[in-house]
Scaffold this motif. Structure first.
Motif, PDB file in Angstrom:
ATOM      1  N   ASP A   1       0.808  -1.211   0.000  1.00 62.24           N
ATOM      2  CA  ASP A   1       0.000   0.000   0.000  1.00 62.24           C
ATOM      3  C   ASP A   1       0.849   1.272   0.000  1.00 62.24           C
ATOM      4  O   ASP A   1       0.325   2.372  -0.188  1.00 62.24           O
ATOM      5  CB  ASP A   1      -0.973   0.012   1.182  1.00 62.24           C
ATOM      6  CG  ASP A   1      -0.281  -0.187   2.524  1.00 62.24           C
ATOM      7  OD1 ASP A   1       0.836  -0.745   2.553  1.00 62.24           O
ATOM      8  OD2 ASP A   1      -0.865   0.206   3.560  1.00 62.24           O
ATOM      9  N   SER A   2       2.160   1.133   0.182  1.00 60.13           N
ATOM     10  CA  SER A   2       3.060   2.289   0.090  1.00 60.13           C
ATOM     11  C   SER A   2       4.376   1.856  -0.566  1.00 60.13           C
ATOM     12  O   SER A   2       5.417   1.772   0.087  1.00 60.13           O
ATOM     13  CB  SER A   2       3.295   2.922   1.462  1.00 60.13           C
ATOM     14  OG  SER A   2       3.658   1.956   2.416  1.00 60.13           O
ATOM     15  N   PRO A   3       4.325   1.568  -1.869  1.00 63.61           N
ATOM     16  CA  PRO A   3       5.522   1.110  -2.581  1.00 63.61           C
ATOM     17  C   PRO A   3       6.583   2.211  -2.664  1.00 63.61           C
ATOM     18  O   PRO A   3       6.253   3.405  -2.644  1.00 63.61           O
ATOM     19  CB  PRO A   3       4.987   0.766  -3.968  1.00 63.61           C
ATOM     20  CG  PRO A   3       3.768   1.594  -4.121  1.00 63.61           C
ATOM     21  CD  PRO A   3       3.179   1.728  -2.750  1.00 63.61           C
ATOM     22  N   LEU A   4       7.815   1.788  -2.751  1.00 66.64           N
ATOM     23  CA  LEU A   4       8.940   2.711  -2.877  1.00 66.64           C
ATOM     24  C   LEU A   4       9.699   2.386  -4.156  1.00 66.64           C
ATOM     25  O   LEU A   4       9.850   1.217  -4.506  1.00 66.64           O
ATOM     26  CB  LEU A   4       9.882   2.578  -1.684  1.00 66.64           C
ATOM     27  CG  LEU A   4       9.277   2.849  -0.306  1.00 66.64           C
ATOM     28  CD1 LEU A   4      10.264   2.476   0.782  1.00 66.64           C
ATOM     29  CD2 LEU A   4       8.871   4.312  -0.184  1.00 66.64           C
ATOM     30  N   LEU A   5      10.191   3.424  -4.827  1.00 67.40           N
ATOM     31  CA  LEU A   5      10.965   3.249  -6.057  1.00 67.40           C
ATOM     32  C   LEU A   5      12.270   4.016  -5.938  1.00 67.40           C
ATOM     33  O   LEU A   5      12.269   5.206  -5.624  1.00 67.40           O
ATOM     34  CB  LEU A   5      10.173   3.767  -7.266  1.00 67.40           C
ATOM     35  CG  LEU A   5      10.907   3.741  -8.610  1.00 67.40           C
ATOM     36  CD1 LEU A   5      11.154   2.296  -9.062  1.00 67.40           C
ATOM     37  CD2 LEU A   5      10.107   4.499  -9.654  1.00 67.40           C
ATOM     38  N   ARG A   6      13.375   3.331  -6.200  1.00 61.56           N
ATOM     39  CA  ARG A   6      14.698   3.970  -6.197  1.00 61.56           C
ATOM     40  C   ARG A   6      15.489   3.441  -7.388  1.00 61.56           C
ATOM     41  O   ARG A   6      15.226   2.338  -7.873  1.00 61.56           O
ATOM     42  CB  ARG A   6      15.428   3.685  -4.887  1.00 61.56           C
ATOM     43  CG  ARG A   6      14.692   4.329  -3.700  1.00 61.56           C
ATOM     44  CD  ARG A   6      15.310   3.992  -2.377  1.00 61.56           C
ATOM     45  NE  ARG A   6      16.580   4.662  -2.182  1.00 61.56           N
ATOM     46  CZ  ARG A   6      17.353   4.478  -1.113  1.00 61.56           C
ATOM     47  NH1 ARG A   6      16.985   3.638  -0.151  1.00 61.56           N
ATOM     48  NH2 ARG A   6      18.503   5.108  -0.990  1.00 61.56           N
ATOM     49  N   ALA A   7      16.458   4.237  -7.858  1.00 67.16           N
ATOM     50  CA  ALA A   7      17.273   3.860  -9.023  1.00 67.16           C
ATOM     51  C   ALA A   7      18.753   3.965  -8.684  1.00 67.16           C
ATOM     52  O   ALA A   7      19.191   4.943  -8.060  1.00 67.16           O
ATOM     53  CB  ALA A   7      16.944   4.761 -10.210  1.00 67.16           C
ATOM     54  N   PHE A   8      19.500   2.969  -9.152  1.00 71.79           N
ATOM     55  CA  PHE A   8      20.933   2.878  -8.865  1.00 71.79           C
ATOM     56  C   PHE A   8      21.667   2.525 -10.150  1.00 71.79           C
ATOM     57  O   PHE A   8      21.306   1.554 -10.818  1.00 71.79           O
ATOM     58  CB  PHE A   8      21.189   1.802  -7.808  1.00 71.79           C
ATOM     59  CG  PHE A   8      20.396   2.027  -6.547  1.00 71.79           C
ATOM     60  CD1 PHE A   8      20.933   2.757  -5.512  1.00 71.79           C
ATOM     61  CD2 PHE A   8      19.108   1.526  -6.421  1.00 71.79           C
ATOM     62  CE1 PHE A   8      20.192   2.986  -4.352  1.00 71.79           C
ATOM     63  CE2 PHE A   8      18.362   1.739  -5.274  1.00 71.79           C
ATOM     64  CZ  PHE A   8      18.904   2.474  -4.237  1.00 71.79           C
ATOM     65  N   PHE A   9      22.705   3.296 -10.466  1.00 74.71           N
ATOM     66  CA  PHE A   9      23.482   3.005 -11.665  1.00 74.71           C
ATOM     67  C   PHE A   9      24.237   1.703 -11.454  1.00 74.71           C
ATOM     68  O   PHE A   9      24.925   1.515 -10.453  1.00 74.71           O
ATOM     69  CB  PHE A   9      24.444   4.156 -11.977  1.00 74.71           C
ATOM     70  CG  PHE A   9      25.192   3.967 -13.253  1.00 74.71           C
ATOM     71  CD1 PHE A   9      24.532   3.994 -14.470  1.00 74.71           C
ATOM     72  CD2 PHE A   9      26.557   3.737 -13.249  1.00 74.71           C
ATOM     73  CE1 PHE A   9      25.212   3.799 -15.661  1.00 74.71           C
ATOM     74  CE2 PHE A   9      27.246   3.557 -14.434  1.00 74.71           C
ATOM     75  CZ  PHE A   9      26.574   3.580 -15.638  1.00 74.71           C
ATOM     76  N   GLU A  10      24.059   0.774 -12.385  1.00 78.26           N
ATOM     77  CA  GLU A  10      24.679  -0.550 -12.358  1.00 78.26           C
ATOM     78  C   GLU A  10      24.404  -1.314 -11.054  1.00 78.26           C
ATOM     79  O   GLU A  10      25.189  -2.146 -10.643  1.00 78.26           O
ATOM     80  CB  GLU A  10      26.178  -0.456 -12.618  1.00 78.26           C
ATOM     81  CG  GLU A  10      26.490   0.033 -14.018  1.00 78.26           C
ATOM     82  CD  GLU A  10      27.966   0.002 -14.377  1.00 78.26           C
ATOM     83  OE1 GLU A  10      28.822   0.042 -13.462  1.00 78.26           O
ATOM     84  OE2 GLU A  10      28.263  -0.082 -15.577  1.00 78.26           O
ATOM     85  N   GLY A  11      23.292  -0.999 -10.396  1.00 76.32           N
ATOM     86  CA  GLY A  11      22.939  -1.691  -9.168  1.00 76.32           C
ATOM     87  C   GLY A  11      23.843  -1.365  -7.998  1.00 76.32           C
ATOM     88  O   GLY A  11      23.838  -2.071  -6.994  1.00 76.32           O
TER      89      GLY A  11
END
Length: 185
Positions: free
Chosen positions: A163-173
Motif C-alpha cells: 500500500d506504500s511502494p517505494l521506487l529507487r534507481a541505482f546506476f549498475e545496481g
C-alpha cells in the motif's frame, strides 16, 4: 550511447509508466497471472528512454513475462551466483532471481528502436522484509554483482508494504550511485 552515473542527475518517470510497473507488481503479488507469463510472485521488466542534458527521461516500460532463470543455459550460472552471493530469505535460492528471455529481450529492443529510444534500465521488485533490511528498497549484494558493468540503471520497487511502494534507481545496481527518480504526473 553509454550512460554514466555522473552524467545523469535526475530520472523522470511519467506516471502512466510508473502505474504499469506498479500494476504488474500488485497483480503478481495477488497471484493474478497472465496466460503468457511465468507464475511467480516476481515482477521485472525493461525501461527505455532518452538522455536530455543531464535528465534521463523514461518513455516506455516493458514488463517481462518470462523468466529464463530456469533454462539449462542460465541455470548453472545463476545457481552458482546465488550460492555465492545471495542472502538467505524466505524464498529458496533455486527460486530466486530472474534472467530476461532472449526472444522477449530482442522484441523489447526492437520496440525501443522503433520508438527512437534506448534501453536505459531494468526494474524488479523486492517483496519480503529481511531482519537486517525491513524496507528492501536498495540493491542486494547479488543485485550489485549482476548489475556490474551493465551501463544500465537498476530500479528497485519495494513492495514490502504494497500500500506504500517505494521506487529507487541505482546506476549498475551500485547502492552508492543512486539517482533521484521523479514521478511526473
Amino acid at each position: 550511447m553509454r550512460y554514466k552515473k555522473d552524467i545523469v542527475t535526475e530520472i523522470h518517470l511519467p506516471n502512466p509508466q510508473w502505474q504499469t510497473m506498479l500494476d504488474q507488481c500488485l497483480r503478481k503479488l495477488a497471484g493474478r497471472y497472465q496466460d503468457n507469463e511465468i507464475r511467480e510472485p516476481k515482477a521485472f521488466g525493461l525501461l527505455g528512454g532518452t538522455l536530455e542534458g543531464n535528465l534521463l527521461m523514461l518513455k516506455h516500460v516493458i514488463p517481462l513475462m518470462k523468466n529464463a532463470r530456469h533454462q539449462d543455459c542460465n541455470k548453472s550460472y545463476m545457481d552458482g551466483t546465488m550460492k555465492q552471493h545471495a542472502v538467505s530469505s524466505e524464498t529458496p535460492l533455486e527460486k530466486r532471481g530472474w534472467v530476461a528471455d532472449p526472444a522477449e529481450l530482442n522484441m523489447a529492443l526492437k520496440d525501443f528502436q522503433a520508438k527512437g529510444i534506448r534501453l536505459v534500465g531494468t526494474y524488479h521488485m523486492h517483496r519480503i522484509a529481511w531482519e537486517h533490511d525491513h524496507v528492501r528498497d536498495t540493491p542486494t549484494k547479488l543485485d550489485m554483482i549482476l548489475g556490474k558493468d551493465s551501463r544500465l540503471f537498476m530500479f528497485i520497487i519495494s513492495m514490502v508494504k504494497p500500500d506504500s511502494p517505494l521506487l529507487r534507481a541505482f546506476f549498475e545496481g551500485n547502492s552508492e550511485q543512486e539517482v533521484k527518480v521523479i514521478i511526473d504526473s
